[in-house]
Design an enzyme around this catalytic site. Structure first.
Site, mmCIF file in Angstrom:
data_model
loop_
_atom_site.group_PDB
_atom_site.id
_atom_site.type_symbol
_atom_site.label_atom_id
_atom_site.label_comp_id
_atom_site.label_asym_id
_atom_site.label_seq_id
_atom_site.Cartn_x
_atom_site.Cartn_y
_atom_site.Cartn_z
ATOM 1 C CG ASP A 178 11.435 8.583 1.067
ATOM 2 O OD1 ASP A 178 11.243 7.447 0.619
ATOM 3 O OD2 ASP A 178 12.143 9.431 0.513
ATOM 4 C CG ASP A 203 14.886 3.640 -0.797
ATOM 5 O OD1 ASP A 203 15.398 4.264 -1.725
ATOM 6 O OD2 ASP A 203 13.991 4.091 -0.069
#
Lengths: 447, 245
Positions: free
Chosen positions: A263, A365
């Site tokens: 990420d 997320d």
């Protein structure tokens, strides 16, 4: 990934690159708004760029009005802090809800903690004799999983770059269909089994059909914002449960760590796929195609001077966050986009015309936060302390990420800080705090 | 060992904290964030103290009971010390980030208190939901209720300590910090005496009342304002009554 969201609204009359508040306002974060998109019905564009700073000069009115005269700077600062806090809470609530759903399911429905095979993305088993072999297998599993995700993301970026929108939409619709119907059916079946409640097939069909159909409409088309948010939370929870069930123990932890690193790289590196996606969308002035994005956009216009039909339309249209096919890719695993609100007293407008910008967080997320907390609940030997510690750690990580967002004002990855804190707290609470608290409890001592 | 015990003990232990949360904190997003930050600080302090205890336990590696208990007492005392240190660190953080400290005084202590209470009680609570009989081996059957009340007293004490501590730091009255530390040590030490007698609970409540009164006066209350509040009058009517006499 966290980014800013602009408001749709009154500025569409002006050029699309306005909506930047003056930099002279003491709290810079309050000044930032994104660019405006002009999609019909898509509403506001979301991307703010640093490059929009040149707009300051072009818009002297805004420049002057932004620091509202007569308002002491301390008050401005405090207001901004309060505004920022409100948006942090707007993210805390859905993340907490998702985690609660996942933990409640894990603790009550045994199905999701039973081992029943593995995904094809994690082919190596962890039932090996030696610790070293097990570790090696988990690392290999992680490599395969992460490469699948990388390939999928790059594929998505390529499709987007070459404007194959139909393909992308079709893909997203297929995956949300699967989530909303198939996984819900399985989940409902397991919950009913756990509580020993009988349900006949016609009722089941009706329930699942209604749930799924309304979900598809809300997510991909128009619907009340709250309903859309609820559906997004539910599909994130379902996805997280699938991961918790099918990822073997050690692989899950290594994957969590690796995906935070991915990420970070994907969002911040100049050639990272997610960053390229953001930049392409910005160039084309489109909202990043609304996949996998939870939006808490409360866009309201009270007593607005000029009613704008397109912005009205935009008010209802949620950001179609769609779940990508769960097995294919996690899509934008960290696509949290956080949108900054303007100060109240927005330059040039009366207070009533104020629009609340919302906050956006990627569904990836949500999923990975819930996977972490769910795994802590599943494996913590019946211990609630570990779960709670991970929960607090993730919330603090999210808070810090939002703070960084306010400072840097560009797309940021939301996974690294939270997952790091979560992992640290999981392992330390499980191995250090738990024996301490257990010993204290057995002697009935109090600290 | 039924739902009744579970809900009863849960509300005894966490009811006041929940009420405080709903009425004072839930309305303000900033306070919620400070609450979570406070909980985080307490968690980190617990982590540190567990680490120290763990190191001490593995280093001495002595299995007999008295030594283990001594180590545990050492662990508890170190934990109290570290908790107060982290309270100070939390104060420093709040000072740096917010000018309006007065309004978040109770929040800080509450953050600590809630986390502390939850960590000490939630496992017991989840056990109370399951089947079983308490006291079957001669232990007192009021175990759950005792633990619930102890948790309640700890949560409220943390809140009062937070108020007093922050006020002491603001006004640079360092002896206040010392008193808070000593009171905390006292309350923890009280649990060393037999938990079955209930004496430690009564003493803890006495300390709670005293600390509460101190916190009340420190945060600007007075006998007069208490009277105003209890009689549901506003300032003018009280003044009027006095004048007309």
């Amino acid at each position: 990934m966290l980014t800013f969201m602009a408001s749709d609204s009154e500025e569409e009359v002006c050029d699309e690159r306005t909506s930047l508040m003056s930099a002279e306002s003491p709290m810079p974060r309050s000044c930032q708004e994104g660019r405006q998109g002009l999609e019909n019905g898509e509403g506001a564009a979301q991307w703010r760029g640093q490059e929009s700073e040149e707009d300051h000069e072009e818009d002297p009115d805004r420049y002057v009005c932004s620091g509202v005269p007569g308002r002491p700077p301390g008050l401005e600062e405090e207001l901004t802090l309060k505004y920022g806090a409100k948006h942090v809470i707007m993210l805390f609530v859905p993340v907490t809800l998702c985690m609660i759903v996942v933990v409640a399911t894990i603790k009550s429905v045994r199905f999701y903690t039973e081992k029943n095979g593995q995904l094809i993305y994690t082919p190596f088993t962890e039932d090996t004799s030696s610790v070293g072999q097990r570790f090696l297998n988990s690392v290999l599993n992680t490599l395969i999983m992460i490469s699948v995700i990388v390939i999928m993301t790059i594929f998505l970026v390529v499709l987007y770059k070459y404007r194959c929108y139909k393909f992308i939409h079709g893909w997203l619709i297929m995956s949300s269909l699967m989530l909303l119907f198939l996984f819900t059916y399985i989940y409902l079946g397991e919950v009913l089994k756990t509580y020993n409640v009988a349900m006949d097939y016609p009722t089941l069909l009706l329930t699942v059909w209604n749930f799924g159909a309304v979900g598809m409409v809300c997510i991909h088309w128009k619907g009340p914002l709250v309903l859309q948010q609820a559906y997004l939370i539910m599909i994130s929870a379902l996805m997280a449960l699938v991961f918790i069930k099918y990822l073997p123990e050690w692989s899950a932890w290594v994957i969590l760590g690796a995906i935070s690193v991915y990420d970070l790289v994907a969002v911040l590196c100049p050639k990272g796929p997610l960053r390229m996606l953001v930049e392409t969308a910005q160039e084309r002035n489109e909202p990043i195609f609304p996949a996998l994005i939870y939006s808490s956009a409360m866009v309201w216009t009270v007593g607005m001077a000029k009613l704008d039909p397109s912005s009205q339309g935009a008010l209802q249209l949620p950001y179609d966050p769609e779940m990508e096919d769960s097995y294919d890719s996690l899509g934008e695993p960290s696509y949290p986009e956080v949108f900054e609100p303007p100060l109240p007293g927005y330059p040039g407008e009366e207070l009533e015309e104020e629009e609340e910008r919302g906050v956006k967080l990627g569904l990836g997320d949500f999923i990975f936060y819930s996977v972490l907390v769910g795994k802590a609940a599943a494996t913590g030997s019946g211990d609630w302390n570990t779960t709670l510690a991970c929960f607090v750690a993730i919330l603090i990580g999210l808070c810090l990420t939002l703070l960084l967002l306010a400072v840097f004002k560009k797309a940021l990855p939301a996974l690294p800080i939270s997952i790091t804190f979560g992992l640290i707290f999981y392992f330390s609470t499980d191995n250090l705090v738990r024996p301490f608290m257990d010993t204290l409890a057995s002697h009935q001592l109090c600290i | 060992m039924t739902a009744a015990v579970f809900f009863g003990c849960a509300f005894v232990a966490f009811g006041p904290a929940l009420a405080l949360y709903i009425f004072t904190i839930a309305t303000e997003p900033l306070r919620i964030i400070f609450l979570i930050i406070g909980a985080f600080f307490w968690l980190v302090s617990l982590l540190l103290s567990s680490f120290i205890w763990f190191m001490a336990a593995t280093l001495t590696d002595n299995k007999d009971e008295p030594r283990q208990r001594d180590l545990l007492i050492f662990g508890v005392l170190i934990s109290v010390l570290i908790q107060e240190m982290f309270r100070f660190a939390y104060y420093k953080l709040l000072k740096k980030s917010s000018e309006g400290l007065k309004s978040i005084n109770p929040v800080s202590g509450l953050g600590f208190g809630i986390m502390s209470g939850v960590f000490s009680f939630v496992n017991t609570l989840s056990d109370s939901l399951g089947p079983g009989t308490v006291g079957i081996h001669g232990d007192p059957p009021q175990f759950f209720l005792n633990s619930a009340f102890m948790t309640l007293v700890i949560i409220l004490l943390h809140m009062f300590w937070g108020i007093v501590f922050f006020d002491g730091c603001e006004k640079k009255k360092w002896y206040t910090l010392l008193v808070v530390l000593l009171t905390h040590l006292l309350v923890s030490a009280l649990t060393f005496i037999s938990p079955y007698s209930g004496l430690n609970l009564v003493l803890a409540y006495i300390i709670l009342v005293l600390t509460g009164i101190w916190a009340f006066f420190v945060s600007g209350g007075s006998c007069r304002s208490l009277k105003l509040c209890l009689l549901c009058q506003d300032k003018d009517s009280l003044l009027f009554n006095q004048r007309s006499r």
